[in-house]
Motif scaffolding. Sequence first.
Motif, mmCIF file in Angstrom:
data_model
loop_
_atom_site.group_PDB
_atom_site.id
_atom_site.type_symbol
_atom_site.label_atom_id
_atom_site.label_comp_id
_atom_site.label_asym_id
_atom_site.label_seq_id
_atom_site.Cartn_x
_atom_site.Cartn_y
_atom_site.Cartn_z
ATOM 1 N N MET A 106 -6.356 -7.988 -4.408
ATOM 2 C CA MET A 106 -5.238 -7.477 -5.169
ATOM 3 C C MET A 106 -5.711 -6.712 -6.407
ATOM 4 N N SER A 107 -4.908 -5.733 -6.797
ATOM 5 C CA SER A 107 -5.147 -4.998 -8.031
ATOM 6 C C SER A 107 -3.796 -4.558 -8.579
ATOM 7 N N LEU A 108 -3.804 -4.128 -9.824
ATOM 8 C CA LEU A 108 -2.575 -3.618 -10.415
ATOM 9 C C LEU A 108 -2.668 -2.106 -10.537
ATOM 10 N N GLY A 109 -1.570 -1.456 -10.228
ATOM 11 C CA GLY A 109 -1.493 -0.009 -10.375
ATOM 12 C C GLY A 109 -0.051 0.408 -10.569
ATOM 13 N N ARG A 110 0.172 1.693 -10.744
ATOM 14 C CA ARG A 110 1.521 2.193 -10.949
ATOM 15 C C ARG A 110 2.234 2.307 -9.607
ATOM 16 N N ILE A 111 3.464 1.797 -9.579
ATOM 17 C CA ILE A 111 4.281 1.809 -8.368
ATOM 18 C C ILE A 111 5.558 2.585 -8.656
ATOM 19 N N TRP B 44 8.466 4.498 -12.868
ATOM 20 C CA TRP B 44 7.188 3.909 -12.489
ATOM 21 C C TRP B 44 6.998 2.603 -13.227
ATOM 22 N N VAL B 45 6.353 1.643 -12.571
ATOM 23 C CA VAL B 45 6.116 0.341 -13.172
ATOM 24 C C VAL B 45 4.794 -0.201 -12.654
ATOM 25 N N LEU B 46 4.129 -1.025 -13.456
ATOM 26 C CA LEU B 46 2.940 -1.698 -12.963
ATOM 27 C C LEU B 46 3.316 -2.665 -11.854
ATOM 28 N N GLY B 47 2.445 -2.780 -10.851
ATOM 29 C CA GLY B 47 2.736 -3.705 -9.771
ATOM 30 C C GLY B 47 1.508 -4.003 -8.936
ATOM 31 N N PHE B 48 1.644 -5.042 -8.087
ATOM 32 C CA PHE B 48 0.561 -5.418 -7.188
ATOM 33 C C PHE B 48 0.361 -4.358 -6.108
ATOM 34 N N GLN B 49 -0.905 -4.056 -5.859
ATOM 35 C CA GLN B 49 -1.263 -3.223 -4.720
ATOM 36 C C GLN B 49 -2.463 -3.855 -4.026
ATOM 37 N N CYS B 50 -2.643 -3.464 -2.785
ATOM 38 C CA CYS B 50 -3.724 -4.012 -1.968
ATOM 39 C C CYS B 50 -4.602 -2.851 -1.481
ATOM 40 N N VAL C 100 0.850 -1.192 0.000
ATOM 41 C CA VAL C 100 0.000 0.000 0.000
ATOM 42 C C VAL C 100 0.887 1.243 0.000
ATOM 43 N N HIS C 101 0.535 2.225 -0.830
ATOM 44 C CA HIS C 101 1.259 3.490 -0.823
ATOM 45 C C HIS C 101 0.769 4.322 0.359
ATOM 46 N N VAL C 102 1.691 4.721 1.253
ATOM 47 C CA VAL C 102 1.320 5.505 2.433
ATOM 48 C C VAL C 102 2.097 6.812 2.519
ATOM 49 N N GLY C 103 3.057 7.021 1.628
ATOM 50 C CA GLY C 103 3.866 8.228 1.681
ATOM 51 C C GLY C 103 5.099 8.040 2.549
ATOM 52 N N PRO C 104 5.925 9.077 2.647
ATOM 53 C CA PRO C 104 7.200 8.939 3.381
ATOM 54 C C PRO C 104 7.037 8.731 4.881
ATOM 55 N N VAL C 105 5.904 9.157 5.430
ATOM 56 C CA VAL C 105 5.685 8.959 6.860
ATOM 57 C C VAL C 105 5.053 7.588 7.070
#
Length: 577
Positions: free
Chosen positions: A535-540, A547-553, A502-507
């Motif tokens: 699961m889903s695919l999104g840009r990581i 940036w690359v496609l990758g698994f996200q939750c 999961v993308h949460v940012g630097p903190v």
Amino acid sequence: MNQPPTAPVTAEERVAAAYERIDKAERPEIWIALRPYEDVLAEARVLDARVTAGELLPLAGLLFPVKDNIDVADLPTTAACPAYAYRPEVSATAVRRLTDAGAIVLGKTNMDQFATGLVGTRSPHGPVRSAGHPEKISGGSSSGSAVAVALGIADFALGTDTAGSGRVPAAFNNIVGIKPTLGLVPNTGVVPAARSYDTVTVFARTLAEAQRALAVMTGPDEADPRSRTWPDAVRLAAPERPRIALPRDEDLAPLSDEARAAFQAAAGQLRETGAETAIIDVTPLLEAARLLYDGALVAERYAAVGEFIARDPEAADPTVAGIILTAAALPAHALATDQERLDHFRTAAARLFAGFDALLLPTTTDHPTIAAVQADPVGINKRLGTYTNFVNLLDMAAVAVPAGEADGSPFGVSIVTRTFDDQVGLDLAARLIGTTGEIVDQTPTPLPDNGVDLAVFGAHRRGQPLNHQLTELGARYAGKARTAAAYQLTALATEPPKPGLVHVGPVGGGAITGERWTLSPAGLGRFLAALPAPMSLGRIRLDDDSWVLGFQCDPHTAAAGTDITHHGDWLTYLATV
């Protein structure tokens, strides 16, 4: 203490070294037209200046000769028949693509006249001698090109292949020969031998060198109606545990005991790398091979150059003229009949290949002397094509590689694959010559280059329980990947166990290590269709800001898991539980 000589680096230095080797080799029969040293040197200096100025050229400074049935602008094309000569204003598409990428043409090489032969002796310029055994043939029809590579004069060389001319010379000269799927390299600017079954080929000393050149040449050309594009579902890698078909003992009857032992050793080497092998009856393939010369398909050779030879038969090699002119008497219904037979052989071949990734065969039968071929030019030539003639007829791809020695000569084997499975063949061939990582390391872009990168961080990684979902789609491992320091990794309560990213940012986020894989567009579509929730695919975002496609939750599901971000890697976490 004596220091070893510095290897040539600039194009100018490489040209000087190549012409020095040409002088020392004393093999004038290699060449039909060798470009003047001063002209090539001047071209190299211009190229060096372009590179110094920052121009990116993938083949900068690599040197290559061209078989004399392939056009090079301002050099005569003769197909080893001086009376046929013409001077093209533009190079063949394959040659132009190579020079546009920075490669430099050395000249035009000797060949079996009109690409009719597997021996390398049917030329008014004399037989081309084998690189390591001058009393023996070099193999044809791409004879001069193969020997130029084997003697270290050229980095790679162009040949053509209708019946095995891009593979038999590779076996006799202990080098690599790649025969791609028909149509992937355009034949624009190539004198045809049998138009339906011709392809441009490449010789080199390593698979990586050959693949670099081949990758530049591939791609459709509007001027060639038979050129083809890669299918969206093309496989970009061989599986880790491939299934390889092997011929029966009786199918190896033309081989000596030493050659059989060398072939079995090659099969054993594949098994040592994790391949599974099984015996099949290749009789349909060998029967199809005989259609090329013994059947009416030889009419294509008359269609290519028959009228020219009929007007001036004395201008042609007697053996070549005999083969081509005889085809003039074939009735049209005989050609139609053999084309229908070939359709049935293609169906039979598809059944044989069911469940297999490739077929391993000897590249050819034996390595005859020049004297023996001159005494029996037709019989020996026919024997040499036993394991090669069917490949183009059945629209397959092949990679020929060295496999030791037999009877005092180099011995070679070929990996034969289905249409468009070219990269699978290259991967399997790499296992045979002990360079399993070579293509990935030196040529990271596979054939073709239309793949889509995907980053995975958990159960789809190598050695993990869901990795097969990628490899079964022909996905190719492309190295490690690491996210920017802005992601959270949680262990989910799933079966099999897997993490959620999961993308949460630097903190509160960290850099997470995973893997990058490359799939075909259709493979990625099938993979997505089977992707389960949550699961889903999104840009990581990766740590290099790409940036690359990758698994996200989805964040809600991830919040219910155990935060393992501090481990930085799913595999590191697994080692603790």
